[in-house]
Write an enzyme that holds these catalytic residues in place. Structure first.
Site, PDB file in Angstrom:
ATOM      1  N   LYS A  46      -6.261  23.967 -24.517  1.00 31.39           N
ATOM      2  CA  LYS A  46      -5.600  23.924 -23.207  1.00 31.39           C
ATOM      3  C   LYS A  46      -5.531  25.330 -22.609  1.00 31.39           C
ATOM      4  O   LYS A  46      -5.733  26.317 -23.330  1.00 31.39           O
ATOM      5  CB  LYS A  46      -4.194  23.344 -23.378  1.00 31.39           C
ATOM      6  N   ARG A 140      11.322  16.698 -25.560  1.00 32.44           N
ATOM      7  CA  ARG A 140      10.470  17.053 -24.417  1.00 32.44           C
ATOM      8  C   ARG A 140       9.729  15.792 -24.001  1.00 32.44           C
ATOM      9  O   ARG A 140      10.049  15.182 -22.997  1.00 32.44           O
ATOM     10  CB  ARG A 140       9.529  18.204 -24.825  1.00 32.44           C
ATOM     11  N   HIS A 168       5.945  16.692 -32.420  1.00 38.63           N
ATOM     12  CA  HIS A 168       5.781  18.139 -32.285  1.00 38.63           C
ATOM     13  C   HIS A 168       7.006  18.819 -32.868  1.00 38.63           C
ATOM     14  O   HIS A 168       8.138  18.466 -32.530  1.00 38.63           O
ATOM     15  CB  HIS A 168       5.601  18.491 -30.797  1.00 38.63           C
ATOM     16  N   TYR A 273       1.986  52.203  -5.728  1.00 33.40           N
ATOM     17  CA  TYR A 273       2.986  51.582  -4.857  1.00 33.40           C
ATOM     18  C   TYR A 273       4.403  52.071  -5.176  1.00 33.40           C
ATOM     19  O   TYR A 273       4.755  52.251  -6.345  1.00 33.40           O
ATOM     20  CB  TYR A 273       2.979  50.062  -5.056  1.00 33.40           C
TER      21      TYR A 273
HETATM   22  C1  LIG Z   1       0.128  23.706 -27.379  1.00 34.56           C
HETATM   23  C2  LIG Z   1       0.405  22.660 -28.366  1.00 34.56           C
HETATM   24  C3  LIG Z   1      -0.089  22.792 -29.686  1.00 34.56           C
HETATM   25  C4  LIG Z   1      -0.735  24.048 -30.195  1.00 34.56           C
HETATM   26  O1  LIG Z   1       0.296  24.955 -30.543  1.00 34.56           O
HETATM   27  P1  LIG Z   1       0.053  26.346 -31.276  1.00 34.56           P
HETATM   28  O2  LIG Z   1       1.426  26.773 -31.641  1.00 34.56           O
HETATM   29  O3  LIG Z   1      -0.579  27.260 -30.308  1.00 34.56           O
HETATM   30  O4  LIG Z   1      -0.797  26.096 -32.463  1.00 34.56           O
HETATM   31  C5  LIG Z   1       0.082  21.707 -30.522  1.00 34.56           C
HETATM   32  N1  LIG Z   1       0.718  20.590 -30.123  1.00 34.56           N
HETATM   33  C6  LIG Z   1       1.240  20.450 -28.892  1.00 34.56           C
HETATM   34  C7  LIG Z   1       1.932  19.193 -28.517  1.00 34.56           C
HETATM   35  C8  LIG Z   1       1.113  21.488 -27.983  1.00 34.56           C
HETATM   36  O5  LIG Z   1       1.649  21.358 -26.757  1.00 34.56           O
END
Ligand SMILES: *Cc1c(COP(=O)(O)O)cnc(C)c1O
Length: 381
Positions: A46, A140, A168, A273
């Site tokens: 991403k 979330r 997560h 600036y």
């Molecule tokens: C961004 C994301 C990850 C990757 O996380 P890292 O800490 O960069 O490895 C994994 N799972 C979800 C749901 C995420 O949003």
């Protein structure tokens, strides 16, 4: 012109990223080694692969045998597909119902965000592959882990094909007592739900829970996939953690820019600036062709940050501009227009890591990397 040739034509002109593909492959191997053979990588590419350039990164990963990816939004998924990336592409975030058609057209897998969203997805009326997001404590996205009925209802929806279930972890990045206990509760809630589904005779799809910190701190929670982001790019969120795992990981990205001009700033004159900097004595300054629109945080202004020129440190003078930055090159001999400055990476025996920049800017490496500017050239080494 091929992508690679087209990129080469502009390479190293103004400001650019150098991507070390060997480092990327090494990180892939290091992460695979930490995981059981049954757990595959599902790299998070991403935000343009955390600023590295999703096009290069995903292609290299595909060459290394990776066949599942995750992205934040449908546009990122489409970009990967149109660049020839096969396999599973999981959209982790929200997709508007107007864009459900795109999921179908491009063969993208959508996260079920909650029970209401599942109904919307099903109402689209054509087959959509989904992974159900399970909320085990981050609050979330996801269906709450105790709401077994809501999860079962998704399985029973006519047009949804449930390929996976994931949660997560929101406190896996430290091993503090409070965080480890919270993480353990999250994992147990997830396994409890999976166990319950099995008891009820529902097919057990792919399960996944770990992101980068999960892989390092909680190897016991390896599922069918590990959604690795930041570690794949060779660093962790902080300098301390990056140093801790530096034997295994190697930074993929360096950030460099051209010196556009070198001049004398006489005693009493100001630069930049807001008249924020005034020379206490005659000095040499260089203007770099890079600014905050390229991802260099403006909070590094006025000597907070520095760059490397010919193996020596040149502190930032005055305020970083949108497209340009002035640095102090007094004492660095023979600097001239057209020379390279290193903003992230090595120069001689000196190094500035993305961790240093993150610390100076009061944030984590993830934010610095993901905000690398779209107009930077990307050069694959
Ligand atoms: C961004 C994301 C990850 C990757 O996380 P890292 O800490 O960069 O490895 C994994 N799972 C979800 C749901 C995420 O949003």
């Amino acid at each position: 012109m091929s992508d690679r040739k087209e990129a080469a034509a502009y390479a190293r002109g103004r400001a650019w990223l150098e991507l070390d593909c060997a480092a990327l492959r090494k990180n892939v191997e290091a992460l695979r080694k930490r995981l059981p053979a049954s757990c595959k990588l599902m790299p998070a590419v991403k935000a343009d692969a955390y600023g590295h350039g999703a096009q290069w990164i995903a292609k290299e990963l595909q060459k290394a045998g990776v066949d599942a990816f995750c992205v934040a939004c449908v546009q990122e998924g489409i970009q990967l597909r149109t660049q020839g990336i096969d396999g599973v592409i999981l959209v982790l975030g929200y997709t508007h119902p107007q864009q459900f058609e795109l999921l179908n057209t491009y063969g993208l897998t959508q996260t079920v965000i909650d029970d209401h969203y599942a109904k919307q997805l099903n109402a689209y009326g054509k087959k959509i592959h989904v992974h159900i997001g399970i909320d085990t404590g981050m609050h979330r996205l996801g269906i709450r882990s105790e709401c077994v009925d809501q999860v079962l209802a998704v399985y029973q929806m006519e047009h949804l094909c449930v390929d996976g279930l994931f949660t997560h972890l929101c406190a896996a990045d430290t091993m503090d007592a409070r965080d480890t206990s919270y993480t353990k509760d999250q994992a147990e809630a997830f396994y409890r739900l999976a166990g319950r589904l099995k008891e009820l005779g529902y097919p057990c799809p792919k399960l996944h829970m770990q992101a980068s910190y999960g892989v390092f701190h909680y190897p016991e929670y390896a599922g069918d996939y590990a959604r690795v982001g930041i570690a794949l790019y060779g660093v962790l969120s902080t300098k301390e953690d990056t140093i801790r795992w530096q034997e295994e990981l190697q930074p993929v990205l360096s950030l460099k820019a051209r010196i556009a001009t070198v001049k004398t700033l006489y005693q009493g004159e100001s630069a930049g600036y807001g008249i924020q900097f005034t020379a206490k004595h005659d000095m040499r300054i260089a203007t770099l062709a890079i600014g905050y629109a390229d991802g260099l945080p403006r909070t590094l202004s006025s000597g907070v940050g520095s760059v490397l020129v010919d193996g020596q440190r040149a502190p930032v003078v005055g305020r970083i501009c949108m497209d340009q930055t002035i640095v102090d090159v007094s004492g660095i001999l023979h600097v001239q227009a057209g020379d390279e400055a290193v903003l992230i990476g090595q120069s001689g025996s000196q190094e500035i890591s993305v961790c240093d920049i993150a610390a100076q800017a009061g944030t984590i490496t993830n934010e610095i990397l993901s905000r690398m500017g779209a107009r930077l050239e990307r050069v694959c080494l």
